[in-house]
Design an enzyme around this catalytic site. Structure first.
Site, PDB file in Angstrom:
ATOM      1  N   TYR A  65      -1.092   9.131  -5.252  1.00  0.00           N
ATOM      2  CA  TYR A  65      -0.059   8.118  -5.468  1.00  0.00           C
ATOM      3  C   TYR A  65      -0.491   7.108  -6.510  1.00  0.00           C
ATOM      4  CZ  TYR A  65       2.212   3.616  -4.771  1.00  0.00           C
ATOM      5  OH  TYR A  65       2.831   2.412  -4.984  1.00  0.00           O
TER       6      TYR A  65
ATOM      7  N   ASP B 174      -0.931  -2.692  -6.894  1.00  0.00           N
ATOM      8  CA  ASP B 174      -2.341  -3.053  -7.070  1.00  0.00           C
ATOM      9  C   ASP B 174      -3.265  -1.863  -6.839  1.00  0.00           C
ATOM     10  OD1 ASP B 174      -2.114  -2.814  -4.314  1.00  0.00           O
ATOM     11  OD2 ASP B 174      -2.910  -4.798  -3.854  1.00  0.00           O
ATOM     12  N   GLU B 175      -2.741  -0.783  -6.262  1.00  0.00           N
ATOM     13  CA  GLU B 175      -3.587   0.379  -5.975  1.00  0.00           C
ATOM     14  C   GLU B 175      -4.092   1.068  -7.232  1.00  0.00           C
ATOM     15  OE1 GLU B 175      -2.558   2.916  -2.713  1.00  0.00           O
ATOM     16  OE2 GLU B 175      -1.174   1.444  -1.882  1.00  0.00           O
TER      17      GLU B 175
ATOM     18  N   ASP C 116      -9.748   8.734   9.775  1.00  0.00           N
ATOM     19  CA  ASP C 116      -9.429   8.061   8.523  1.00  0.00           C
ATOM     20  C   ASP C 116      -8.845   9.054   7.524  1.00  0.00           C
ATOM     21  OD1 ASP C 116      -9.193   5.925   6.848  1.00  0.00           O
ATOM     22  OD2 ASP C 116     -11.340   5.540   6.647  1.00  0.00           O
ATOM     23  N   ARG C 117      -8.006   8.563   6.621  1.00  0.00           N
ATOM     24  CA  ARG C 117      -7.440   9.453   5.604  1.00  0.00           C
ATOM     25  C   ARG C 117      -8.462   9.662   4.483  1.00  0.00           C
ATOM     26  NH1 ARG C 117      -2.814   5.305   3.665  1.00  0.00           N
ATOM     27  NH2 ARG C 117      -3.981   4.066   2.153  1.00  0.00           N
TER      28      ARG C 117
ATOM     29  N   LYS D  29       1.088   6.309 -10.305  1.00  0.00           N
ATOM     30  CA  LYS D  29       1.580   4.995 -10.742  1.00  0.00           C
ATOM     31  C   LYS D  29       0.793   4.497 -11.949  1.00  0.00           C
ATOM     32  CE  LYS D  29       4.339   2.683  -9.285  1.00  0.00           C
ATOM     33  NZ  LYS D  29       5.790   2.586  -9.632  1.00  0.00           N
TER      34      LYS D  29
ATOM     35  N   ASN E 131       3.550  -4.994   0.241  1.00  0.00           N
ATOM     36  CA  ASN E 131       4.768  -5.678   0.661  1.00  0.00           C
ATOM     37  C   ASN E 131       5.080  -5.384   2.125  1.00  0.00           C
ATOM     38  OD1 ASN E 131       7.150  -6.266  -1.963  1.00  0.00           O
ATOM     39  ND2 ASN E 131       4.951  -6.009  -2.236  1.00  0.00           N
TER      40      ASN E 131
ATOM     41  N   ASN F 268      -6.796  -4.206   8.762  1.00  0.00           N
ATOM     42  CA  ASN F 268      -5.674  -3.535   9.425  1.00  0.00           C
ATOM     43  C   ASN F 268      -5.665  -3.737  10.936  1.00  0.00           C
ATOM     44  OD1 ASN F 268      -4.726  -2.595   6.997  1.00  0.00           O
ATOM     45  ND2 ASN F 268      -5.524  -0.515   7.241  1.00  0.00           N
TER      46      ASN F 268
END
Length: 354
Positions: free
Chosen positions: A158, A133-134, A288-289, A162, A188, A257
């Site tokens: 990433y 979904d990203e 944070d990233r 995808k 997941n 989170n």
């Protein structure tokens, strides 16, 4: 016979185990055995003759050609991918190589082989591409979940890799007629997940009394999907999905989170109490990233309506099963926490720990 790529990784190994248990059809499993995968994930079927394991890379065209010619699979289920956003920020090249070039190599080998099949076998063949979904990007807090018609707006290396692989799969269908299927899944969780991802990282660190890192303010929201529910969705899409179609798979469990980490700590307090005190004492906020997407959520209505799938696990039941699995498999945790993992954790989290 079906052909699975990346079947020794987290989702791939769960799928192979589920497939053999529920369907019994033999599997050829091609995996490069990178840091996040391993034959130990498949120990339960080590002596199962229905499972043919091949150590190799999807970028090895000659190997893929040979496996297709030798085993003549009726379907390919393509999991093989680099999948960790943080690692893609530190080193995007590996993601382009595996996710883009690897998918291209697999598609071209498949196309060349598929086009030589007899008409009946060619019409029955399917290529199932497992994505994320990203690729849709980030959702506003009050926005409706992503649908299959949502635009592709990836924000991390990433996700971009995808998305590129998704576009290749789509193009090979529309240009060459290859009967493809694409699935975009939400986050997941479950057995065999390498402890760089949030849930297993929290569990293995908490059990060792080590800090539990939470990015930023901890309010980044994800939709959580138990891995076996994802495997059942993939089986349904493979069996009855419309060639060329895309299906979203989500658990319908949106959670921030920080709240997720607190739930995991509460479960550990119940199932494995720590004499030093509640596990939540170990939570640490870290820097944070870069480019961290605020929220993901997908609408799985198409999958429910067309194929009759729905998740069996709630977030409560799925998390409890997951925590119990990690508690029951200390040897797996020890193997996963090798020197390379320790070096990654020290490099990635220590400088930003609050």
């Amino acid at each position: 016979m079906i052909f699975v790529t990346g079947g020794a990784g987290f989702i791939g190994s769960n799928f192979v185990l589920h497939w053999l248990a529920e369907h019994g059809e033999p599997v050829v499993n091609l995996d490069a055995l990178t840091y996040a995968s391993g034959p130990h994930n498949l120990a339960a079927i080590r002596d199962d003759r229905r499972h043919v394991f091949v150590h190799g890379d999807i970028l090895d065209r000659a190997l893929v050609d040979r496996l297709l010619a030798q085993h003549r699979p009726r379907a390919i289920v393509h999991f093989a991918a680099e999948s960790h956003v943080d690692r893609s920020i530190h080193g995007p090249e590996a993601f382009l190589r595996t996710n883009v070039e690897g998918t291209f190599t697999l598609l071209e080998a498949t196309r060349a082989w598929w086009q030589r099949l007899p008409d009946t076998e060619r019409r029955a063949f399917r290529f199932l591409h497992v994505s994320t979904d990203e690729v849709y990007g980030s959702l506003e807090p009050d926005a409706a979940p992503f649908t299959e018609a949502s635009p592709c707006r990836p924000n991390s290396p990433y996700a971009a890799s995808k998305a590129a692989s998704d576009h290749l799969v789509r193009a090979w269908h529309h240009t060459y007629g290859l009967p493809v299927l694409t699935v975009h899944c939400s986050n997941n969780y479950g057995p065999f997940q390498y402890p760089e991802k949030l849930i297993p990282l929290v569990l293995v660190n908490a059990l060792a009394g080590e800090p539990l890192p939470v990015y930023g303010d901890g309010r980044h929201v994800r939709d959580w999907l138990y891995v076996e529910d994802h495997c059942r969705a993939l089986c349904a899409v493979l069996a009855s999905g419309q060639p060329g179609a895309t299906y979203n798979v989500g658990g319908g469990n949106e959670l921030g989170n920080l709240e997720l980490v607190q739930r995991l700590c509460a479960l550990l307090d119940e199932l494995r109490p720590d004499a030093a005190g509640p596990h939540a004492r170990l939570i640490r906020f870290v820097a944070d990233r870069p480019g961290h997407d605020r929220r993901y959520a997908v609408d799985a209505g198409k999958l429910r309506r067309e194929l009759g799938w729905q998740p069996r696990e709630t977030l409560d039941t799925g998390l409890r099963k997951t925590v119990q699995w990690y508690l029951d498999h200390p040897d797996w945790i020890t193997r996963a926490k090798d020197e390379a993992w320790q070096a990654w954790i020290a490099r990635h989290y220590a400088p930003g720990t609050a």
